[in-house]
Design an enzyme around this catalytic site. Structure first.
Site, PDB file in Angstrom:
ATOM      1  N   GLY A  56      11.224 -39.029 -37.574  1.00 55.60           N
ATOM      2  CA  GLY A  56      13.345 -39.430 -37.860  1.00 55.60           C
ATOM      3  C   GLY A  56      14.553 -38.766 -38.641  1.00 55.60           C
ATOM      4  O   GLY A  56      15.815 -39.542 -38.350  1.00 55.60           O
ATOM      5  N   TRP A  58      15.280 -35.415 -39.020  1.00 57.85           N
ATOM      6  CA  TRP A  58      16.460 -34.551 -38.245  1.00 57.85           C
ATOM      7  C   TRP A  58      17.376 -35.755 -37.718  1.00 57.85           C
ATOM      8  O   TRP A  58      18.558 -35.087 -37.243  1.00 57.85           O
ATOM      9  CB  TRP A  58      15.754 -33.602 -37.287  1.00 57.85           C
ATOM     10  CG  TRP A  58      15.112 -32.737 -38.201  1.00 57.85           C
ATOM     11  CD1 TRP A  58      14.548 -33.082 -39.388  1.00 57.85           C
ATOM     12  CD2 TRP A  58      14.926 -31.385 -37.542  1.00 57.85           C
ATOM     13  NE1 TRP A  58      14.405 -31.868 -39.876  1.00 57.85           N
ATOM     14  CE2 TRP A  58      14.233 -30.745 -38.605  1.00 57.85           C
ATOM     15  CE3 TRP A  58      15.024 -30.841 -36.689  1.00 57.85           C
ATOM     16  CZ2 TRP A  58      14.238 -28.876 -38.799  1.00 57.85           C
ATOM     17  CZ3 TRP A  58      14.643 -29.632 -36.530  1.00 57.85           C
ATOM     18  CH2 TRP A  58      13.961 -28.729 -37.382  1.00 57.85           C
ATOM     19  N   ASP A  76       8.608 -37.640 -30.040  1.00 52.73           N
ATOM     20  CA  ASP A  76       7.748 -37.517 -30.947  1.00 52.73           C
ATOM     21  C   ASP A  76       5.959 -38.492 -30.841  1.00 52.73           C
ATOM     22  O   ASP A  76       5.769 -39.923 -29.283  1.00 52.73           O
ATOM     23  CB  ASP A  76       7.456 -38.334 -31.915  1.00 52.73           C
ATOM     24  CG  ASP A  76       6.565 -37.174 -33.383  1.00 52.73           C
ATOM     25  OD1 ASP A  76       7.329 -36.158 -34.093  1.00 52.73           O
ATOM     26  OD2 ASP A  76       5.364 -37.484 -33.479  1.00 52.73           O
ATOM     27  N   ASP A  92       4.141 -37.267 -25.539  1.00 51.21           N
ATOM     28  CA  ASP A  92       3.651 -35.931 -25.770  1.00 51.21           C
ATOM     29  C   ASP A  92       4.486 -35.127 -25.053  1.00 51.21           C
ATOM     30  O   ASP A  92       4.668 -35.006 -23.902  1.00 51.21           O
ATOM     31  CB  ASP A  92       2.503 -35.639 -24.797  1.00 51.21           C
ATOM     32  CG  ASP A  92       1.526 -34.472 -25.388  1.00 51.21           C
ATOM     33  OD1 ASP A  92       2.443 -33.842 -26.149  1.00 51.21           O
ATOM     34  OD2 ASP A  92       0.513 -34.619 -25.350  1.00 51.21           O
ATOM     35  N   ASP A 117      10.761 -29.560 -34.373  1.00 49.86           N
ATOM     36  CA  ASP A 117      10.099 -28.898 -35.552  1.00 49.86           C
ATOM     37  C   ASP A 117       8.633 -29.536 -35.267  1.00 49.86           C
ATOM     38  O   ASP A 117       8.138 -30.171 -36.752  1.00 49.86           O
ATOM     39  CB  ASP A 117      10.490 -30.431 -36.509  1.00 49.86           C
ATOM     40  CG  ASP A 117      10.450 -29.507 -37.735  1.00 49.86           C
ATOM     41  OD1 ASP A 117       9.778 -28.476 -38.008  1.00 49.86           O
ATOM     42  OD2 ASP A 117      10.603 -30.702 -38.354  1.00 49.86           O
ATOM     43  N   LYS A 157      11.004 -24.607 -35.149  1.00 48.48           N
ATOM     44  CA  LYS A 157      10.056 -24.095 -35.456  1.00 48.48           C
ATOM     45  C   LYS A 157       8.624 -23.593 -35.209  1.00 48.48           C
ATOM     46  O   LYS A 157       8.194 -23.500 -34.676  1.00 48.48           O
ATOM     47  CB  LYS A 157       9.278 -25.603 -36.810  1.00 48.48           C
ATOM     48  CG  LYS A 157       8.176 -24.970 -38.002  1.00 48.48           C
ATOM     49  CD  LYS A 157       8.554 -26.124 -38.358  1.00 48.48           C
ATOM     50  CE  LYS A 157       7.084 -26.559 -37.986  1.00 48.48           C
ATOM     51  NZ  LYS A 157       7.013 -28.463 -38.752  1.00 48.48           N
TER      52      LYS A 157
HETATM   53  C1  LIG Z   1       7.012 -31.981 -39.392  1.00 51.04           C
HETATM   54  S1  LIG Z   1       7.576 -33.708 -38.269  1.00 51.04           S
HETATM   55  C2  LIG Z   1       8.778 -33.528 -37.289  1.00 51.04           C
HETATM   56  C3  LIG Z   1       9.561 -33.810 -38.739  1.00 51.04           C
HETATM   57  C4  LIG Z   1      10.678 -34.488 -37.818  1.00 51.04           C
HETATM   58  N1  LIG Z   1      11.700 -33.282 -37.835  1.00 51.04           N
HETATM   59  C5  LIG Z   1      11.747 -35.452 -38.854  1.00 51.04           C
HETATM   60  O1  LIG Z   1      12.388 -34.437 -39.468  1.00 51.04           O
HETATM   61  O2  LIG Z   1      11.284 -36.509 -39.257  1.00 51.04           O
HETATM   62  C6  LIG Z   1       6.573 -32.669 -36.771  1.00 51.04           C
HETATM   63  C7  LIG Z   1       5.824 -34.173 -36.067  1.00 51.04           C
HETATM   64  O3  LIG Z   1       5.441 -32.817 -34.890  1.00 51.04           O
HETATM   65  C8  LIG Z   1       4.676 -34.253 -33.305  1.00 51.04           C
HETATM   66  N2  LIG Z   1       4.268 -32.921 -32.742  1.00 51.04           N
HETATM   67  C9  LIG Z   1       2.776 -32.610 -33.079  1.00 51.04           C
HETATM   68  N3  LIG Z   1       2.433 -31.812 -31.201  1.00 51.04           N
HETATM   69  C10 LIG Z   1       3.484 -33.521 -30.944  1.00 51.04           C
HETATM   70  C11 LIG Z   1       3.147 -32.696 -29.114  1.00 51.04           C
HETATM   71  N4  LIG Z   1       2.766 -32.621 -28.208  1.00 51.04           N
HETATM   72  N5  LIG Z   1       4.150 -33.967 -28.553  1.00 51.04           N
HETATM   73  C12 LIG Z   1       5.390 -34.864 -29.378  1.00 51.04           C
HETATM   74  N6  LIG Z   1       5.415 -34.538 -30.749  1.00 51.04           N
HETATM   75  C13 LIG Z   1       4.330 -33.728 -31.293  1.00 51.04           C
HETATM   76  C14 LIG Z   1       3.720 -34.729 -34.901  1.00 51.04           C
HETATM   77  O4  LIG Z   1       3.634 -36.318 -34.289  1.00 51.04           O
HETATM   78  C15 LIG Z   1       5.207 -35.120 -36.294  1.00 51.04           C
HETATM   79  O5  LIG Z   1       5.362 -36.555 -36.311  1.00 51.04           O
END
Ligand SMILES: C[S@@+](CC[C@H](N)C(=O)[O-])C[C@H]1O[C@@H](n2cnc3c(N)ncnc32)[C@H](O)[C@@H]1O
Length: 834
Positions: A56, A58, A76, A92, A117, A157
């Site tokens: 969280g 961002w 997420d 998802d 992200d 990203k």
């Molecule tokens: C690098 S983290 C994001 C960090 C976030 N931007 C922050 O500032 O805290 C990547 C996130 O992408 C989520 N993620 C990956 N595939 C996903 C999907 N299909 N649906 C939702 N979230 C997904 C992961 O659970 C992970 O929490």
């Protein structure tokens, strides 16, 4: 690899710590902060959708940057702890359910910004990862196209991979401006890159192929791909999402290395192949043969080519560089071929730029840190210096002063060693390097931070600095040819008094009981001009036992007995006792005593009960002025030789400062007289010069000097203090002047009242009144005749008895026979001379 690790670790440390400090849930927060700093989309947004938002950070950044009352929705796969001003839910992003929930939260609104992200779970091969991430980014974009307002911003990203160009192409179709960037907080070792797509075109209808990963990320068999064709040419071979490629059951793919050189999409080869082969095909490959022979094709490159699946960042870059070099040699275009190739090159350059930027940033950070350390050290040194001066001024703990200075030959006191040890320089001393700090040097130290060298380079600098300090100090010591050895003097004092007690001007209490001897003790000063201070002190000791007088205390006499008063011929003009104190008998008396102190004597009596001195001292009366000439002892000669001098004369300031320091050391209990005596037994105390050649003695005089118990800073402080003290009149003179003024004011007041009364007198004419007032005034202006002071010789019954001597009326002064004789003889001599 090592460098990568170092950088990665460093960056993790910095941003991780910073995030913790600022209360962000992840270091990723800084990526958004930096992206927003560059593009400024958050401030302009009222509705924001954060895809893949956990944990969280961002959302946190968005909440604190977007305008008040903005709607922020985060989603997420992982649960997100509640964030103020944000709506979050778990889902998802590739599912319809997620889309429906977003719709529910946004209602009829459109998002100004959609952030993504997302990173799929790691653990699989790099190529696979990047593909999934690209797919996720495309999914995010799909959601963005549904929820973004026209002109809105989509930030995602992506990983640099063979799919990167395809993604960029799609983004370019849907947004007015697409820029790829890597914020400084993104780890250098990470292949992640952020694409900021601005100005959503919001087309009425979007071709579903644009958003279908199978269409967008079609695998190319053609080594010079046309990305545009990838999307629109249905003939293009698609990546097999499931199962093995037909005919390729081993999944091992290799191409000739020459193909990697020739292709305009090298990333595709690196990402898709397992190996670049140097094996000649059956019908021969001229390009491959040439490539094989090139010096650029090193063993390292061959190793990299052997297994493309395990390329690290460094190897990856090496291969690309190798390719460019070879292309140049082979005469291929190295820039701006096909559109895809151009983009690839740009991306590479950008990455290098970023890297440089990051390295610069790291450099700047380390420089900042080192300058901060320097500042701290400087402050500490300054503080230390102030402390020294303060101590000297208040005379609280002069031991600290000694901390800064070691002896010229390194045989300094324990304190000096301690100070050196504190700075870790004892080893240097062992090597013949010696650290001596003086006031000036300490200032020089400030920049280098004495003793805190962290690196080899720093310690080298430190070494140089110490050498320089040593040189300059050596010069200083050479200049101060006649520095005194305080220890020696302490010993001399002990010898002179024979009672083992060192007597400084502040240690007068320890003297003998006779308070009435001082006037004569101090009357040898005139001759001392010729003979140096030793003679004066010698006479003091001899006469102390003999003479008696009232007046100044022993302590005061000892004080005035110092060298500092040697050159004083009297009080300054405005303090001239005759003028200032003409009707102040008590002051007159004091000044007379002062005069007497600086009078020479015409007699001196040998002291029997100090045999040591009696042997050394020979009284002679052959001086034409009738002054006593006393031969100096060897010890005195030596002291004089070594005493600090300035322009050939004894440096009274330094001698006084030293004496004060030693006296204070005793007074504060920090040292005992015994300590001083013990310290007096050193190699300087008993210098046997007999039989030594003159040149040797000269050399020793110049180079072998005892160290003083006080630093230059300390001496300067004391000197300053003395100067200030000397500049003002003594208390009694001041008081007398004030009394005089007060009495004059009283007389004036009286006069004023009398005149007023006369003015009011009715029976008098104006003329009479004026005459009377004039009379009063002239009477007041007349000097009172000075009262006669009777000089009474203290003898017999008078001696030592408090109160007025029998048969004496009016003002009187008790003197001893000696003083009376002395004064008379002086007057006679003065008359004769006239
Ligand atoms: C690098 S983290 C994001 C960090 C976030 N931007 C922050 O500032 O805290 C990547 C996130 O992408 C989520 N993620 C990956 N595939 C996903 C999907 N299909 N649906 C939702 N979230 C997904 C992961 O659970 C992970 O929490």
């Amino acid at each position: 690899m090592g460098i990568q690790k170092k950088h990665g670790k460093g960056r993790l440390d910095k941003w991780y710590k910073l995030a913790k400090e600022k209360g962000y849930r992840a270091r990723a927060a800084f990526k958004l902060i930096q992206l927003n700093k560059k593009y400024g989309f958050l401030e302009k947004s009222k509705v924001l959708l954060d895809l893949c938002a956990a944990p969280g950070s961002w959302c946190q950044v968005a909440a604190e940057t977007m305008p008040e009352g903005s709607l922020i929705v985060g989603v997420d796969l992982s649960p997100i702890k509640a964030i103020p001003k944000c709506i979050t839910f778990q889902s998802d992003i590739t599912t319809d359910k997620c889309r429906a929930t977003i719709r529910q939260y946004l209602k009829t609104w459109k998002a100004d910004t959609v952030l993504h992200d997302g990173a799929p779970n790691v653990g699989t091969a790099w190529v696979q990862d990047s593909f999934n991430q690209a797919e996720l980014a495309l999914q995010a974009m799909k959601l963005a196209t549904e929820f973004l307002v026209e002109g809105g911003t989509f930030v995602t990203k992506v990983f640099r991979s063979k799919d990167y160009n395809s993604l960029l192409w799609v983004f370019n179709q849907l947004f007015a401006k697409v820029e790829a960037t890597k914020p400084p907080s993104s780890r250098n070792v990470s292949a992640e890159i952020f694409v900021v797509c601005r100005g959503f075109k919001a087309p009425k209808r979007i071709d579903p192929k644009f958003l279908d990963p199978r269409s967008v990320f079609a695998e190319l068999s053609d080594p010079t791909p046309n990305n545009e064709a990838k999307v629109f040419n249905p003939e293009v071979k698609k990546r097999k999402r499931d199962g093995y490629e037909e005919g390729n059951w081993t999944q091992h793919k290799e191409v000739p290395a020459s193909e990697f050189i020739q292709t305009t999409d090298p990333i595709a080869i690196l990402g898709g192949m397992n190996r670049l082969s140097f094996k000649q095909p059956p019908n021969g490959d001229v390009a491959l043969a040439a490539l094989d022979k090139l010096p650029e094709t090193t063993q390292e490159i061959r190793n990299c080519c052997a297994d493309l699946r395990v390329l690290g960042r460094k190897e990856f870059r090496n291969l690309l560089r190798w390719r460019l070099k070879v292309r140049e040699k082979f005469g291929f275009a190295t820039k701006k071929g096909a559109k895809a190739a151009a983009e690839e090159e740009v991306a590479e350059v950008e990455s290098m730029d970023e890297e440089l930027k990051i390295q610069e940033e790291l450099q700047a950070l380390s420089e900042k840190e080192s300058s901060r350390k320097k500042r701290e050290r400087r402050k500490e040194n300054e503080k230390k210096q102030k402390e020294i001066i303060r101590m000297q001024l208040h005379m609280t703990a002069p031991t600290e002063i000694g901390l800064e200075q070691a002896g010229p030959n390194g045989e300094g006191s324990m304190f000096a060693l301690k100070a050196i040890d504190k700075s870790g320089a004892v080893n240097k001393i062992a090597k013949g390097k010696m650290a001596i700090l003086t006031e000036a040097d300490a200032r020089k130290d400030q920049d280098s931070g004495f003793g805190s060298g962290d690196t080899d380079e720093e310690s080298d600098n430190e070494q140089d600095r110490l050498d320089r300090e040593l040189d300059s100090l050596y010069e200083q010591y050479q200049e101060r040819k006649s520095d005194a050895d305080a220890k020696f003097r302490a010993k001399k004092a002990r010898k002179e008094h024979g009672d083992g007690e060192w007597e400084g001007f502040s240690a007068g209490e320890q003297g003998t009981d006779d308070d009435n001897e001082e006037l004569e003790e101090n009357s040898s000063d005139e001759s001392s001009d010729e003979e140096g201070p030793s003679k004066r002190s010698l006479l003091t000791d001899l006469d102390r036992k003999e003479t008696k007088s009232g007046g100044l205390s022993r302590r005061a006499v000892q004080f005035f007995d110092q060298d500092i008063f040697k050159d004083i011929g009297g009080l300054p003009e405005e303090e001239e006792p005759d003028e200032a104190l003409e009707d102040e008998e008590d002051i007159d008396a004091d000044l007379e005593r002062l005069d007497a102190i600086i009078q020479p004597v015409d007699e001196a009596e040998p002291e029997d009960d100090i045999p040591e001195l009696a042997e050394d001292v020979e009284s002679e009366s052959d001086d034409e002025k009738g002054f006593e000439i006393v031969k100096r002892t060897d010890a005195e000669k030596q002291w004089e030789d070594e005493a600090p001098r300035k322009d050939g004369k004894l440096d009274i300031d330094i001698i006084t400062a030293e004496a004060m320091t030693l006296a204070q050391q005793i007074a504060s209990g920090e040292k005992t007289t015994r300590d001083l005596i013990d310290e007096g037994f050193n190699k300087y105390a008993f210098k046997n010069r007999d039989g030594l050649p003159e040149w040797f003695l000269d050399d020793e005089k110049r180079h072998d000097k005892p160290h003083r118990p006080i630093t230059a800073a300390g001496a300067a402080a004391i000197k300053e203090k003395l100067r200030a003290l000397n500049a003002r009149p003594i208390k009694k003179v001041r008081e007398a002047k004030d009394r005089k003024k007060f009495k004059a004011a009283q007389r004036l007041e009286k006069l004023r009242k009398k005149s007023a009364m006369l003015q009011d007198e009715e029976g008098m004419t104006e003329k009479e009144k004026a005459q009377s007032i004039m009379k009063l005034m002239s009477k007041a202006a007349k000097k009172k005749p000075q009262q006669q002071v009777k000089v009474v010789v203290a003898r017999g019954g008078n001696r030592g008895i408090a109160g007025r001597p029998r048969g004496v009326k009016g003002k009187y002064k008790i003197v001893d026979a000696r003083l009376k004789k002395d004064v008379r003889s002086l007057k006679r001599a003065a008359k004769k001379r006239k």
